[in-house]
Write a protein that holds these residues in place. Structure first.
Motif, PDB file in Angstrom:
ATOM      1  N   ILE A 156      43.780 -50.603  89.813  1.00 57.64           N
ATOM      2  CA  ILE A 156      44.447 -49.921  88.705  1.00 57.64           C
ATOM      3  C   ILE A 156      45.855 -50.483  88.578  1.00 57.64           C
ATOM      4  O   ILE A 156      46.577 -50.610  89.569  1.00 57.64           O
ATOM      5  N   TYR A 157      46.248 -50.812  87.363  1.00 53.85           N
ATOM      6  CA  TYR A 157      47.585 -51.378  87.169  1.00 53.85           C
ATOM      7  C   TYR A 157      48.663 -50.355  87.525  1.00 53.85           C
ATOM      8  O   TYR A 157      48.663 -49.239  87.016  1.00 53.85           O
ATOM      9  N   GLN A 158      49.576 -50.790  88.405  1.00 55.37           N
ATOM     10  CA  GLN A 158      50.649 -49.947  88.924  1.00 55.37           C
ATOM     11  C   GLN A 158      52.002 -50.523  88.480  1.00 55.37           C
ATOM     12  O   GLN A 158      52.168 -51.742  88.426  1.00 55.37           O
ATOM     13  N   PRO A 159      52.988 -49.669  88.198  1.00 54.78           N
ATOM     14  CA  PRO A 159      54.297 -50.167  87.749  1.00 54.78           C
ATOM     15  C   PRO A 159      55.174 -50.630  88.915  1.00 54.78           C
ATOM     16  O   PRO A 159      55.307 -49.934  89.919  1.00 54.78           O
ATOM     17  N   LEU A 204      54.973 -51.803  71.261  1.00 55.37           N
ATOM     18  CA  LEU A 204      54.486 -51.739  72.637  1.00 55.37           C
ATOM     19  C   LEU A 204      52.964 -51.758  72.649  1.00 55.37           C
ATOM     20  O   LEU A 204      52.314 -51.218  71.745  1.00 55.37           O
ATOM     21  N   THR A 205      52.401 -52.391  73.668  1.00 51.65           N
ATOM     22  CA  THR A 205      50.962 -52.327  73.921  1.00 51.65           C
ATOM     23  C   THR A 205      50.734 -51.958  75.381  1.00 51.65           C
ATOM     24  O   THR A 205      51.663 -51.985  76.190  1.00 51.65           O
ATOM     25  N   LEU A 206      49.504 -51.641  75.720  1.00 52.89           N
ATOM     26  CA  LEU A 206      49.117 -51.400  77.102  1.00 52.89           C
ATOM     27  C   LEU A 206      48.573 -52.698  77.678  1.00 52.89           C
ATOM     28  O   LEU A 206      47.844 -53.429  77.002  1.00 52.89           O
ATOM     29  N   ASN A 231      51.952 -45.903  82.691  1.00 55.36           N
ATOM     30  CA  ASN A 231      52.336 -46.826  81.627  1.00 55.36           C
ATOM     31  C   ASN A 231      53.687 -46.474  81.013  1.00 55.36           C
ATOM     32  O   ASN A 231      54.430 -47.370  80.584  1.00 55.36           O
ATOM     33  N   GLU A 232      54.030 -45.199  80.980  1.00 58.62           N
ATOM     34  CA  GLU A 232      55.307 -44.771  80.393  1.00 58.62           C
ATOM     35  C   GLU A 232      56.517 -45.328  81.144  1.00 58.62           C
ATOM     36  O   GLU A 232      57.601 -45.465  80.575  1.00 58.62           O
ATOM     37  N   ASN A 239      60.245 -40.242  84.307  1.00 54.96           N
ATOM     38  CA  ASN A 239      60.486 -39.372  83.161  1.00 54.96           C
ATOM     39  C   ASN A 239      61.527 -38.290  83.452  1.00 54.96           C
ATOM     40  O   ASN A 239      62.387 -37.992  82.618  1.00 54.96           O
ATOM     41  N   HIS A 240      61.474 -37.717  84.652  1.00 51.79           N
ATOM     42  CA  HIS A 240      62.308 -36.551  84.937  1.00 51.79           C
ATOM     43  C   HIS A 240      63.514 -36.829  85.834  1.00 51.79           C
ATOM     44  O   HIS A 240      64.461 -36.038  85.833  1.00 51.79           O
TER      45      HIS A 240
END
Length: 560
Positions: free
Chosen positions: A214-217, A327-329, A354-355, A472-473
């Motif tokens: 799974i693609y991870q950031p 933007l794309t995924l 992805n965010e 995000n937070h």
């Protein structure tokens, strides 16, 4: 824009004036052009899609020209494929569409670069492996890298010194493969090659999706060698063997003002996914409120949006108040409109991972330009509570001073607690007087009595000189040590979150929030200016329709 007969204002009606059907058609044509262009790259330049792109271009131009629209030139410098364009114009156009591609550097040096270098030939832009338009690929012996952007980092608190940081996704957890950074400097015929310093994971394994495949950031670091410190690399390539000819080459971004003066506040908004939801009127109100509060610029990332939202964004882009990045995924994730929305709504953890790419891209593109960066959704506002704090600047001047008294230093971030302003049921019994009904936030002044717990669902003002990676937070990693976030008192500010319901993870406590509500009119201190600004923008965009008989009554404004 439809004229308002008799000079009277009437209902804002996005999508129903003479030009908006054309706008929708044009937006669809442009979306199709993007998809076909992507397929053309994948099909090795088959000429049949090219002919279709040219035809779509002319149809789009006709549609836009009928109503004196420009063909969305704020997104990129589009040109007529049937006309004449020189290489310099073409380079500028491509660079505006794909900022990470070092096409200007390649165009300038393509004849000077060694054809048979002893090690690491400069890759032609035609030999790079692109993925879903905006990503570049490295296929290693143990995992695939999808790379989005590269940034020059010389922040003082960085322990590794000057570095290039590469933002991307890898389909591996705890990557073991050794890679090298080929740093290309202007005037050098060969790269300076260094070992990759680290793969910084922008996630916590307890949040889920912690599995191979799974693609991870990740944020990948390449240290600048001492002989080249003070020089900004033109581009960087990531390879597994240091003398490989790379399949990726990213322009190194260094967006530093010439006068070295920072503005106050930037706001970053994750990839917009509102293909079917026309939130254009609410978006205008939100953008105008943030402008009143002191946001210098809002940086949007766009996946798929309704044509009226595109219309709003283009309007503000022309005023230089917002910037929109398409933007794309990456990888095998869907990018077909509709299917992508379904994927993101069902695969929530994939969506959250992805965010983190647009959030951190926004940080690194703007870290030298703004004192504070906030990551906000379009249903959230950080609201100063005190009358003397009219703007974020007023608020943060006091908050930073409070924090300095505790540790005699600034904090990496300052977090504001979340409170829900629920949408449902309010208007069955009450509308705010003297306020247009389409002003969603001004009309919703009932909120949950209790805030969500400290450090849960907060939003922050981040100090870009001190944060390394963002969620995000809150910050995930910081420069110079641990991430300490200063909790802003609810007496000073609150995160006003406008939703029909709580987030899923608060399902058990949501009924308590809904049953115990209080009236909170803090936002009304901006009412007159906010109504005036919003009304003017909606009028300019042609979102008002003439009132029946020229008479304006209580329902003559569009009711959402």
């Amino acid at each position: 824009m439809m004229a308002n007969r008799g000079g009277r204002r009437s209902k804002p009606n996005p999508g129903q004036n003479d030009t908006d059907w054309d706008g929708a058609a044009a937006a669809m044509m442009l979306m199709m052009m993007k998809m076909i262009s992507s397929r053309w790259v994948e099909s090795k330049g088959n000429p049949q899609p090219v002919a279709l792109v040219v035809w779509l271009w002319h149809q789009t131009n006709k549609t836009l020209a009928r109503n004196n629209h420009s063909p969305l030139t704020s997104r990129a410098s589009f040109f007529d494929p049937g006309g004449v364009i020189d290489d310099e114009q073409l380079v500028r156009d491509v660079e505006s569409r794909i900022p990470s591609l070092p096409i200007a550097y390649w165009s300038k040096h393509k004849n000077a670069v060694q054809k048979k270098a002893a090690c690491a030939k400069y890759p032609s832009i035609f030999e790079l492996e692109f993925n879903n338009i905006y990503w570049q690929t490295l296929r290693s012996s143990n995992g695939t890298f999808q790379l989005f952007g590269a940034y020059y980092d010389i922040r003082k608190r960085s322990r590794i010194g000057p570095a290039v940081r590469i933002l991307g996704m890898i389909d591996r957890i705890e990557p073991k493969v050794k890679t090298f950074c080929q740093l290309w400097f202007d005037g050098q015929k060969e790269p300076f090659i260094v070992k990759t310093f680290e793969y910084k994971y922008i996630w916590f394994n307890k949040w889920g999706n912690y599995k191979q495949g799974i693609y991870q950031p990740y944020l990948i670091a390449c240290q600048i060698p001492k002989p080249f410190r003070g020089l900004v690399p033109a581009s960087v390539s990531l390879v597994e063997k240091q003398c490989d000819t790379a399949t990726n080459n990213l322009r190194v971004l260094y967006n530093r003002p010439l006068d070295d003066k920072k503005k106050g506040f930037a706001v970053c908004v994750k990839g917009l996914d509102f293909l079917y939801d026309d939130l254009s009127v609410r978006l205008v109100e939100w953008i105008e409120l943030l402008g009143i509060l002191g946001a210098d610029k809002i940086f949007f990332y766009e996946l798929q949006v309704h044509p009226n939202i595109s219309k709003v964004l283009r309007y503000y882009e022309e005023q230089d108040r917002v910037h929109v990045t398409p933007l794309t995924l990456p990888g095998g994730q869907p990018n077909v409109p509709g299917f992508q929305h379904l994927f993101l709504s069902k695969k929530t953890t994939h969506k959250r991972q992805n965010e983190l790419i647009p959030y951190n891209d926004c940080l690194y593109k703007n870290m030298y330009k703004y004192e504070f960066i906030a990551l906000l959704d379009i249903d959230e506002v950080i609201m100063p509570k005190l009358d003397e704090d009219r703007t974020w600047h007023d608020l943060m001047a006091r908050v930073v001073e409070k924090g300095m008294k505790l540790k005699n230093d600034t904090y990496p971030s300052y977090n504001v607690r979340n409170v829900y302003f629920f949408d449902q049921d309010q208007h069955e019994h009450e509308w705010a007087k003297d306020t247009p009904r389409y002003m969603h936030m001004l009309q919703h002044v009932q909120r949950a009595k209790n805030y969500t717990k400290p450090n849960q669902y907060v939003k922050c003002f981040h100090n870009p000189e001190r944060v390394l990676t963002l969620h995000n937070h809150f910050p995930i990693a910081c420069l110079g040590g641990a991430c300490h976030s200063y909790p802003v008192s609810t007496d000073d500010a609150q995160l006003q979150h406008y939703r029909a319901d709580c987030v899923r993870t608060l399902k058990k406590s949501c009924e308590e929030f809904k049953e115990n509500q209080v009236r909170d009119t803090t936002i009304w201190k901006y009412k007159d200016e906010l109504v005036q600004r919003t009304r003017r923008t909606l009028d300019t965009l042609g979102f008002f329709r003439p009132s029946v008989g020229g008479v304006r009554g209580k329902d003559s404004l569009y009711k959402r």
